[in-house]
Design an enzyme around this catalytic site. Sequence first.
Site, PDB file in Angstrom:
ATOM      1  N   ASP A  86      40.213 -38.042 -54.989  1.00 39.84           N
ATOM      2  CA  ASP A  86      41.595 -37.752 -55.172  1.00 39.84           C
ATOM      3  C   ASP A  86      42.537 -37.071 -54.008  1.00 39.84           C
ATOM      4  OD1 ASP A  86      44.074 -38.200 -56.291  1.00 39.84           O
ATOM      5  OD2 ASP A  86      43.938 -36.110 -56.523  1.00 39.84           O
ATOM      6  N   HIS A 141      50.175 -30.502 -66.250  1.00 40.73           N
ATOM      7  CA  HIS A 141      50.210 -30.992 -65.015  1.00 40.73           C
ATOM      8  C   HIS A 141      51.617 -32.077 -65.245  1.00 40.73           C
ATOM      9  CE1 HIS A 141      48.669 -32.194 -61.021  1.00 40.73           C
ATOM     10  NE2 HIS A 141      49.398 -33.348 -61.101  1.00 40.73           N
ATOM     11  N   SER A 193      45.012 -40.293 -60.433  1.00 40.39           N
ATOM     12  CA  SER A 193      44.931 -39.105 -59.659  1.00 40.39           C
ATOM     13  C   SER A 193      45.137 -37.813 -60.351  1.00 40.39           C
ATOM     14  CB  SER A 193      46.118 -39.310 -58.594  1.00 40.39           C
ATOM     15  OG  SER A 193      46.508 -38.055 -58.084  1.00 40.39           O
ATOM     16  N   ARG A 208      48.352 -41.945 -50.054  1.00 36.24           N
ATOM     17  CA  ARG A 208      49.389 -42.699 -50.760  1.00 36.24           C
ATOM     18  C   ARG A 208      50.629 -42.139 -50.389  1.00 36.24           C
ATOM     19  NH1 ARG A 208      48.350 -41.043 -56.315  1.00 36.24           N
ATOM     20  NH2 ARG A 208      49.989 -41.983 -56.892  1.00 36.24           N
ATOM     21  N   LYS A 249      41.629 -35.085 -61.455  1.00 26.42           N
ATOM     22  CA  LYS A 249      41.510 -33.598 -61.017  1.00 26.42           C
ATOM     23  C   LYS A 249      41.437 -32.595 -62.293  1.00 26.42           C
ATOM     24  CE  LYS A 249      45.709 -33.675 -58.694  1.00 26.42           C
ATOM     25  NZ  LYS A 249      45.937 -34.788 -58.113  1.00 26.42           N
TER      26      LYS A 249
HETATM   27  N1  URA Z   1      50.571 -35.897 -59.371  1.00 26.86           N
HETATM   28  C1  URA Z   1      49.293 -36.153 -59.119  1.00 26.86           C
HETATM   29  O1  URA Z   1      48.166 -35.156 -59.014  1.00 26.86           O
HETATM   30  N2  URA Z   1      49.044 -37.344 -58.771  1.00 26.86           N
HETATM   31  C2  URA Z   1      50.202 -38.362 -58.694  1.00 26.86           C
HETATM   32  O2  URA Z   1      49.810 -39.461 -58.436  1.00 26.86           O
HETATM   33  C3  URA Z   1      51.530 -37.910 -59.098  1.00 26.86           C
HETATM   34  C4  URA Z   1      51.599 -36.634 -59.659  1.00 26.86           C
END
Ligand code: URA
Length: 432
Positions: A170, A92, A192, A177, A196
Amino acid sequence: MTQFTFDAPTVIRTKRDGGVLSDAAIDWVIDGYTRGRVDDGQMAALLMAIFLRGMTDAEIARWTAAMVASGERFDFTGLRRDGRPLALVDKHSTGGVGDKITIPLVPVVMACGGAVPQAAGRGLGHTGGTLDKLEAIPGFTAELSKEQIRQQLCDLGAAIFAAGDLAPADRKIYALRDVTGTTESLPLIASSVMSKKIAEGARALVLDTKVGSGAFLPSEDEARALARTMVDLGTAHGLATRALLTDMDVPLGRAVGNAVEVTESLEVLAGGGPDDVVELTLALAAEMLDAAGLDGVDPAETLRDGTAMDRFRDLVAAQGGDLSAPLPLGAHTETVTASRGGTMGRIDAMAVGLAVWRLGAGRSAPGEQVQFGAGVHVHRRPGEPVAAGEALFTLYTDTPERLGPALAELDGGWAVGDTAPPHRPLILDRIT
Ligand code: URA
């Protein structure tokens, strides 16, 4: 005895005034927002208070755990492919400009024997999102059921999907956000990303933590602290997590937007593409394979011999996409040309990211439809020779009135000089 309960104004005031939220207050507010008892206005106020006041490590850990608990947690450990347990691994990114790396990376890892259950996100602020990019492919859907994800992991070795029932807190907070100026916050980014990733069912995770003008946390110190926080959160939840710190001062590659990034990713999968995109793809692939305990296949070979491209075609077809259909490109264009010759200097990733957002590739209101054809081509990268009058950037959009504001964002974000800017390494550090 009356059961003590919380109320949103008190929780907001506690954080606004610099206090520490109790575990119970965090659990209450995340649950309340997920179920609609706490409304968007109240959560927006709390997010801004967190943005301004920060959170302790213990608050971040509890906020993340509450977001994980807001939905389902997948477990794919019993699944097998070709008679062997799946090597479940994911990556990620904390968000960047031109960061299309997931698109070539996932098929490379598939071709090397990995299994990638990827809960991906949409654009956030000035940064693009993998789902918005992939949905530019006609027919592609990221709305997969758990059964489809399970099937794809066993049949193909990957699924890229909208988080859906994973960490639904989230999903709501991320969208809020995006439109309330509360993205650039260490606690909110860490929770966040990790909520996930903890919920999605991978056994190992590689984080690409961005540093530089186009990152949410531009300074190396902040990015390092973010990476440390996320690695610790993953480890605490039994997810083997490691991070690379990588440069995001300049956009990645030569294409920034939605469909234009898919096109550039296809070039990488065909064995070409920009050097930086290839380098980062292969570095992250090597980390993912190592984290998953896989060796024996050279990730670079999968780009050379076309097996990564084959896996990408399989993945897109399984998710309804038609790669033979033309990808959209904005009908209205503007070109920025060089007023003098010389060498391309620095290109500010933030300026390009904001220009692309203004062209329509991102959102300014919740749920807004992005333009798949919006984007920018960067014709000259830092250090490349420039001839007077030649095209440096081409902008694309479907709405011509967006071109002026996008050009204004780019203005001052690049320069042609007499010498090349200092070389910046792409991979700055590795955090385990
Ligand atoms: N990726 C995410 O899933 N959340 C964030 O806040 C920034 C990047």
